[in-house]
Motif scaffolding. Structure first.
Motif, short mmCIF file in Angstrom:
data_model
loop_
_atom_site.label_atom_id
_atom_site.label_comp_id
_atom_site.label_asym_id
_atom_site.label_seq_id
_atom_site.Cartn_x
_atom_site.Cartn_y
_atom_site.Cartn_z
N TYR A 82 -49.07 88.47 -19.53
CA TYR A 82 -49.39 88.57 -20.95
C TYR A 82 -48.79 89.87 -21.50
O TYR A 82 -48.64 90.86 -20.79
N TYR A 83 -48.43 89.82 -22.78
CA TYR A 83 -47.80 90.96 -23.44
C TYR A 83 -48.53 91.24 -24.75
O TYR A 83 -48.82 90.31 -25.51
N THR A 84 -48.82 92.50 -25.00
CA THR A 84 -49.54 92.87 -26.22
C THR A 84 -48.58 93.35 -27.30
O THR A 84 -47.62 94.07 -27.02
N ALA A 85 -48.86 92.93 -28.50
CA ALA A 85 -48.08 93.35 -29.67
C ALA A 85 -49.04 93.66 -30.79
O ALA A 85 -50.21 93.23 -30.77
N THR A 86 -48.59 94.39 -31.77
CA THR A 86 -49.44 94.62 -32.93
C THR A 86 -49.44 93.38 -33.83
O THR A 86 -48.51 92.56 -33.80
N HIS A 87 -50.49 93.27 -34.60
CA HIS A 87 -50.57 92.19 -35.59
C HIS A 87 -49.39 92.28 -36.56
O HIS A 87 -48.82 91.26 -36.96
N GLN A 88 -49.00 93.50 -36.90
CA GLN A 88 -47.88 93.71 -37.80
C GLN A 88 -46.57 93.24 -37.20
O GLN A 88 -45.75 92.59 -37.86
N MET A 89 -46.36 93.53 -35.92
CA MET A 89 -45.18 93.03 -35.21
C MET A 89 -45.15 91.50 -35.27
O MET A 89 -44.10 90.88 -35.48
N GLY A 90 -46.32 90.89 -35.07
CA GLY A 90 -46.40 89.44 -35.13
C GLY A 90 -45.98 88.89 -36.47
O GLY A 90 -45.26 87.88 -36.56
N HIS A 91 -46.42 89.53 -37.55
CA HIS A 91 -46.03 89.09 -38.89
C HIS A 91 -44.51 89.18 -39.08
O HIS A 91 -43.89 88.26 -39.64
N ILE A 92 -43.92 90.26 -38.65
CA ILE A 92 -42.48 90.44 -38.84
C ILE A 92 -41.70 89.41 -38.03
O ILE A 92 -40.76 88.78 -38.55
N LEU A 93 -42.09 89.18 -36.78
CA LEU A 93 -41.38 88.21 -35.95
C LEU A 93 -41.58 86.78 -36.44
O LEU A 93 -40.67 85.96 -36.37
N ALA A 94 -42.78 86.48 -36.94
CA ALA A 94 -43.01 85.14 -37.50
C ALA A 94 -42.13 84.92 -38.72
O ALA A 94 -41.60 83.81 -38.93
N ALA A 95 -41.97 85.96 -39.53
CA ALA A 95 -41.11 85.84 -40.71
C ALA A 95 -39.65 85.69 -40.30
O ALA A 95 -38.92 84.87 -40.87
N LEU A 96 -39.20 86.47 -39.31
CA LEU A 96 -37.82 86.35 -38.84
C LEU A 96 -37.57 84.95 -38.27
O LEU A 96 -36.53 84.33 -38.53
N TYR A 97 -38.52 84.45 -37.49
CA TYR A 97 -38.39 83.11 -36.92
C TYR A 97 -38.32 82.06 -38.03
O TYR A 97 -37.44 81.20 -38.03
N SER A 98 -39.23 82.15 -38.98
CA SER A 98 -39.31 81.17 -40.06
C SER A 98 -38.07 81.19 -40.94
O SER A 98 -37.61 80.14 -41.41
N ALA A 99 -37.53 82.38 -41.17
CA ALA A 99 -36.35 82.53 -42.03
C ALA A 99 -35.04 82.34 -41.26
O ALA A 99 -33.96 82.52 -41.83
N ASP A 100 -35.14 81.97 -39.98
CA ASP A 100 -33.98 81.78 -39.12
C ASP A 100 -33.15 83.06 -39.03
O ASP A 100 -31.92 83.04 -39.11
N LYS A 101 -33.84 84.18 -38.84
CA LYS A 101 -33.19 85.48 -38.76
C LYS A 101 -33.45 86.20 -37.44
O LYS A 101 -33.25 87.41 -37.34
N LEU A 102 -33.87 85.48 -36.41
CA LEU A 102 -34.10 86.14 -35.12
C LEU A 102 -32.81 86.73 -34.55
O LEU A 102 -32.86 87.62 -33.68
N ASP A 103 -31.67 86.27 -35.03
CA ASP A 103 -30.40 86.84 -34.57
C ASP A 103 -30.27 88.31 -34.98
O ASP A 103 -29.46 89.03 -34.38
N TRP A 104 -31.05 88.77 -35.96
CA TRP A 104 -31.03 90.18 -36.31
C TRP A 104 -31.40 91.04 -35.10
O TRP A 104 -30.92 92.17 -34.97
N LEU A 105 -32.24 90.52 -34.22
CA LEU A 105 -32.64 91.28 -33.04
C LEU A 105 -31.50 91.39 -32.05
O LEU A 105 -31.28 92.44 -31.45
N HIS A 106 -30.76 90.30 -31.87
CA HIS A 106 -29.64 90.31 -30.94
C HIS A 106 -28.46 91.14 -31.47
O HIS A 106 -27.73 91.76 -30.70
#
Length: 316
Positions: free
Chosen positions: A110-134
């Motif tokens: 298991y890995y812990t993240a902040t609630h805020q990190m979760g919001h940002i990653l959910a938005a990136l995923y939803s907006a098809d912007k996860l490539d920003w991380l790569h």
């Protein structure tokens, strides 16, 4: 992207109990979530009540996901609101305890993240912007909700995935608080965002707002005061609703312009429950190069921490 892998996410925030399954086969997320009950006329919920309701609801959310939970190769869980010093809320301990127990029994990390990190990653995923991380794209992220109105500067940080630095936001009342207090005043049930939006969309009057902002910081307490004045004077409820929402939009616009002026032309990501509002989002889209989470991924959800677990496990 590797195959035959998936991740489970758990988020027990102040108002929503949520579990999510992120399928790396299809790149799709399946989520199960439910709002915590708040008594009519109340403007929030006590932490003791939130912990109690999460304890009851979380097993139900996991049951709704069913056998998907058993397929997970990693578990992500939010354990605190944000990365700010002394950031803590008891309600997150319910999800953390569940993740630890599941990990101990199954051997799945298991890995812990902040609630805020979760919001940002959910938005990136939803907006098809996860490539920003790569691609290590630097960007601004707004986290705008009932408990947070933060302007964040984000960039890729390797093992921690994202370095999140707060560079501005509200110095007093949060945007979601202003919206909910206005809604309760108008007789709406908490949380009030969706019903307040319905009222506001019925108002055709133009509204000009001069936000209380200095640089990348703003004050939102004046929104509640002005809405109360309008209400006491007998102003139309639809007008008050629109005034409230467009006041939030004006403040976010001012902060966005200030951030672009200070740091240059970086892309903007708007996340958090308030950003699902059509009036606010529509106006911001007309002004900036920006991305939004889809409404179902704007409000509190576990999708982002499931994505986080997938990254930490090396599945993406």
């Amino acid at each position: 992207m590797k195959h035959d892998v998936s991740a489970l996410g758990i988020d027990t925030s102040n108002y929503t109990c949520s579990a999510a399954y992120f399928d790396l086969h299809t790149y799709q997320a399946v989520q199960s979530k439910k709002l915590l009950p708040v008594r009519s006329g109340e403007k929030g919920i006590r932490q003791s009540d939130a912990v109690f309701h999460h304890t009851i609801l979380l097993p139900q959310m996991l049951e709704e996901l069913g056998s998907l939970c058993a397929n997970a190769a990693a578990i992500g869980v939010s354990d605190r609101p944000s990365c700010r010093d002394r950031s803590y809320m008891p309600c997150f301990m319910v999800g953390l305890a569940a993740a630890k127990a599941m990990s101990a029994i199954s051997g799945i990390p298991y890995y812990t993240a902040t609630h805020q990190m979760g919001h940002i990653l959910a938005a990136l995923y939803s907006a098809d912007k996860l490539d920003w991380l790569h691609t290590e794209q630097r960007f601004f992220a707004f986290h705008v909700s009932g408990g947070t109105t933060d302007l964040l500067l984000c960039d890729y940080s390797g093992d921690d995935l994202l370095n999140i630095k707060r560079i501005g936001g509200s110095s007093d009342l949060k945007a979601g608080q202003a919206i909910d207090r206005c809604g309760v005043m108008l007789g709406l049930d908490f949380p009030c965002g969706r019903e307040l939006e319905k009222l506001a969309l019925q108002c055709g009057d133009p509204i000009k707002i001069r936000p209380s902002a200095k640089g990348m910081d703003c004050s939102l307490s004046g929104i509640e005061n002005k809405c109360r004045q309008l209400f006491d004077k007998g102003a139309d409820k639809c007008y008050i609703a629109k005034y409230c929402l467009m006041s939030v939009e004006a403040a976010l616009s001012a902060l966005s312009y200030a951030a672009l002026s200070e740091y240059g032309e970086l892309p903007i990501l708007y996340a958090g429950g308030v950003m699902s509002d059509k009036l606010i989002a529509g106006s911001l889209k007309g002004k900036f190069e920006c991305s939004f989470a889809a409404p179902e991924f704007s409000c509190d959800n576990a999708v982002g921490v499931a994505v986080y677990a997938a990254f930490k496990k090396g599945l993406i």
